[in-house]
Design a protein around this motif. Sequence first.
Motif, PDB file in Angstrom:
ATOM      1  N   MET A  85      53.249  21.205 -49.928  1.00 48.52           N
ATOM      2  CA  MET A  85      54.114  20.374 -49.094  1.00 48.52           C
ATOM      3  C   MET A  85      55.040  19.506 -49.672  1.00 48.52           C
ATOM      4  O   MET A  85      54.526  18.832 -50.849  1.00 48.52           O
ATOM      5  CB  MET A  85      52.952  19.779 -48.412  1.00 48.52           C
ATOM      6  CG  MET A  85      51.855  20.249 -47.620  1.00 48.52           C
ATOM      7  SD  MET A  85      52.474  21.640 -46.414  1.00 48.52           S
ATOM      8  CE  MET A  85      53.285  20.544 -45.130  1.00 48.52           C
ATOM      9  N   HIS A  87      57.081  16.024 -49.400  1.00 49.72           N
ATOM     10  CA  HIS A  87      57.244  14.718 -48.496  1.00 49.72           C
ATOM     11  C   HIS A  87      58.586  14.029 -48.691  1.00 49.72           C
ATOM     12  O   HIS A  87      59.191  14.179 -49.710  1.00 49.72           O
ATOM     13  CB  HIS A  87      56.153  13.879 -49.109  1.00 49.72           C
ATOM     14  CG  HIS A  87      54.692  14.347 -49.156  1.00 49.72           C
ATOM     15  ND1 HIS A  87      53.758  14.255 -47.800  1.00 49.72           N
ATOM     16  CD2 HIS A  87      53.908  15.182 -49.708  1.00 49.72           C
ATOM     17  CE1 HIS A  87      52.708  14.675 -48.150  1.00 49.72           C
ATOM     18  NE2 HIS A  87      52.819  15.498 -49.348  1.00 49.72           N
ATOM     19  N   ASN A  88      59.107  13.390 -47.774  1.00 48.12           N
ATOM     20  CA  ASN A  88      60.338  12.909 -47.535  1.00 48.12           C
ATOM     21  C   ASN A  88      60.081  11.636 -48.400  1.00 48.12           C
ATOM     22  O   ASN A  88      59.081  11.024 -48.441  1.00 48.12           O
ATOM     23  CB  ASN A  88      60.745  12.663 -46.116  1.00 48.12           C
ATOM     24  CG  ASN A  88      62.014  11.985 -46.185  1.00 48.12           C
ATOM     25  OD1 ASN A  88      62.835  12.155 -47.097  1.00 48.12           O
ATOM     26  ND2 ASN A  88      62.388  11.001 -45.168  1.00 48.12           N
ATOM     27  N   ALA A 120      62.057  18.105 -44.484  1.00 46.89           N
ATOM     28  CA  ALA A 120      61.295  17.240 -44.770  1.00 46.89           C
ATOM     29  C   ALA A 120      61.975  15.925 -44.760  1.00 46.89           C
ATOM     30  O   ALA A 120      61.492  14.956 -44.382  1.00 46.89           O
ATOM     31  CB  ALA A 120      61.111  17.457 -46.511  1.00 46.89           C
ATOM     32  N   ASN A 123      61.438  15.873 -40.787  1.00 46.14           N
ATOM     33  CA  ASN A 123      59.971  15.501 -40.028  1.00 46.14           C
ATOM     34  C   ASN A 123      59.114  14.874 -40.862  1.00 46.14           C
ATOM     35  O   ASN A 123      57.900  14.466 -40.621  1.00 46.14           O
ATOM     36  CB  ASN A 123      59.600  16.984 -39.786  1.00 46.14           C
ATOM     37  CG  ASN A 123      60.368  17.880 -39.003  1.00 46.14           C
ATOM     38  OD1 ASN A 123      60.973  17.295 -38.038  1.00 46.14           O
ATOM     39  ND2 ASN A 123      60.433  19.061 -39.106  1.00 46.14           N
ATOM     40  N   GLY A 124      59.550  14.317 -42.146  1.00 41.90           N
ATOM     41  CA  GLY A 124      58.713  13.730 -43.144  1.00 41.90           C
ATOM     42  C   GLY A 124      58.021  14.795 -43.799  1.00 41.90           C
ATOM     43  O   GLY A 124      57.401  14.136 -44.711  1.00 41.90           O
ATOM     44  N   LEU A 125      57.856  15.970 -43.718  1.00 38.64           N
ATOM     45  CA  LEU A 125      57.011  16.783 -44.490  1.00 38.64           C
ATOM     46  C   LEU A 125      57.506  18.230 -44.147  1.00 38.64           C
ATOM     47  O   LEU A 125      57.760  18.601 -43.017  1.00 38.64           O
ATOM     48  CB  LEU A 125      55.522  16.590 -43.825  1.00 38.64           C
ATOM     49  CG  LEU A 125      54.474  17.424 -44.525  1.00 38.64           C
ATOM     50  CD1 LEU A 125      54.243  16.632 -45.805  1.00 38.64           C
ATOM     51  CD2 LEU A 125      53.119  17.299 -43.913  1.00 38.64           C
ATOM     52  N   SER A 126      57.326  19.089 -45.294  1.00 36.21           N
ATOM     53  CA  SER A 126      58.022  20.269 -44.973  1.00 36.21           C
ATOM     54  C   SER A 126      56.986  21.217 -46.070  1.00 36.21           C
ATOM     55  O   SER A 126      56.704  20.935 -47.171  1.00 36.21           O
ATOM     56  CB  SER A 126      59.298  20.499 -45.677  1.00 36.21           C
ATOM     57  OG  SER A 126      59.588  21.926 -45.674  1.00 36.21           O
ATOM     58  N   CYS A 140      53.185  22.044 -57.428  1.00 35.74           N
ATOM     59  CA  CYS A 140      53.075  20.536 -56.927  1.00 35.74           C
ATOM     60  C   CYS A 140      53.369  19.666 -58.040  1.00 35.74           C
ATOM     61  O   CYS A 140      53.798  18.623 -58.086  1.00 35.74           O
ATOM     62  CB  CYS A 140      51.459  20.615 -56.303  1.00 35.74           C
ATOM     63  SG  CYS A 140      51.365  19.017 -55.744  1.00 35.74           S
ATOM     64  N   ARG A 149      57.805  13.838 -54.210  1.00 38.00           N
ATOM     65  CA  ARG A 149      56.362  13.771 -53.692  1.00 38.00           C
ATOM     66  C   ARG A 149      55.977  14.887 -52.936  1.00 38.00           C
ATOM     67  O   ARG A 149      56.692  15.644 -52.329  1.00 38.00           O
ATOM     68  CB  ARG A 149      56.500  12.480 -52.778  1.00 38.00           C
ATOM     69  CG  ARG A 149      56.664  11.208 -53.357  1.00 38.00           C
ATOM     70  CD  ARG A 149      56.816  10.040 -52.167  1.00 38.00           C
ATOM     71  NE  ARG A 149      55.546  10.203 -51.220  1.00 38.00           N
ATOM     72  CZ  ARG A 149      55.672   9.614 -50.060  1.00 38.00           C
ATOM     73  NH1 ARG A 149      56.840   9.070 -49.525  1.00 38.00           N
ATOM     74  NH2 ARG A 149      54.385   9.791 -49.363  1.00 38.00           N
ATOM     75  N   SER A 150      54.769  15.571 -53.406  1.00 41.32           N
ATOM     76  CA  SER A 150      54.528  16.768 -52.885  1.00 41.32           C
ATOM     77  C   SER A 150      52.870  16.686 -53.003  1.00 41.32           C
ATOM     78  O   SER A 150      52.296  15.932 -53.640  1.00 41.32           O
ATOM     79  CB  SER A 150      54.916  17.967 -53.739  1.00 41.32           C
ATOM     80  OG  SER A 150      54.393  17.691 -55.039  1.00 41.32           O
ATOM     81  N   SER A 151      52.442  17.512 -52.324  1.00 37.94           N
ATOM     82  CA  SER A 151      50.911  17.678 -52.106  1.00 37.94           C
ATOM     83  C   SER A 151      50.465  19.198 -51.926  1.00 37.94           C
ATOM     84  O   SER A 151      51.321  19.961 -51.488  1.00 37.94           O
ATOM     85  CB  SER A 151      50.210  16.790 -51.095  1.00 37.94           C
ATOM     86  OG  SER A 151      50.627  17.228 -49.801  1.00 37.94           O
TER      87      SER A 151
END
Length: 159
Positions: A85, A87-88, A120, A123-126, A140, A149-151
């Motif tokens: 994922m 993150h923005n 991202a 929506n804040g996340l992709s 990651c 920023r990722s997870s």
Amino acid sequence: MEAAVPSRVALSAASRFPSRHAVAGDRSSIYKGRCQSLAIPMALLAAAPGKGGVLDRPVEKTTPGRQSEFDVKKKRKMTPPYRVMLHNDNYNRREYVVQVLMKVIPGMTVDNAVNIMQEAHVNGLSVVIVCSQSEAEEHCTSLRGNGLRSSIEPASGGC
């Protein structure tokens, strides 16, 4: 005058010394001359390169400590998939995010990277990629190493 006998090659000088060039797959290019049995030219035709026939399956050699390609593919299918994922953030420029995605993720195209970055941002996340857990952890870590920023999370829907 030539006799029309289907099982024998004509005996004229033109048939023994053709003026044309040999063409792949042409029986006369493989065997020229008279033959009492058509089995010999047919055997030569079957043995010609690229003409099929029975070939032995190559034996895959593995060295100790290394897995065969079959084992690796089987292991990939059995491991549960994970999502990487993105993150923005308000720190990195959009162009930089696209460049990092293309550098870190193998086979990532410009269009896909732009779409992931835009999703991202909005929506804040992709979702960047769905892969095995070990590959997801590597991606990651690489994204984080480049300032993004990722997870990772388990993918519930499979690949």
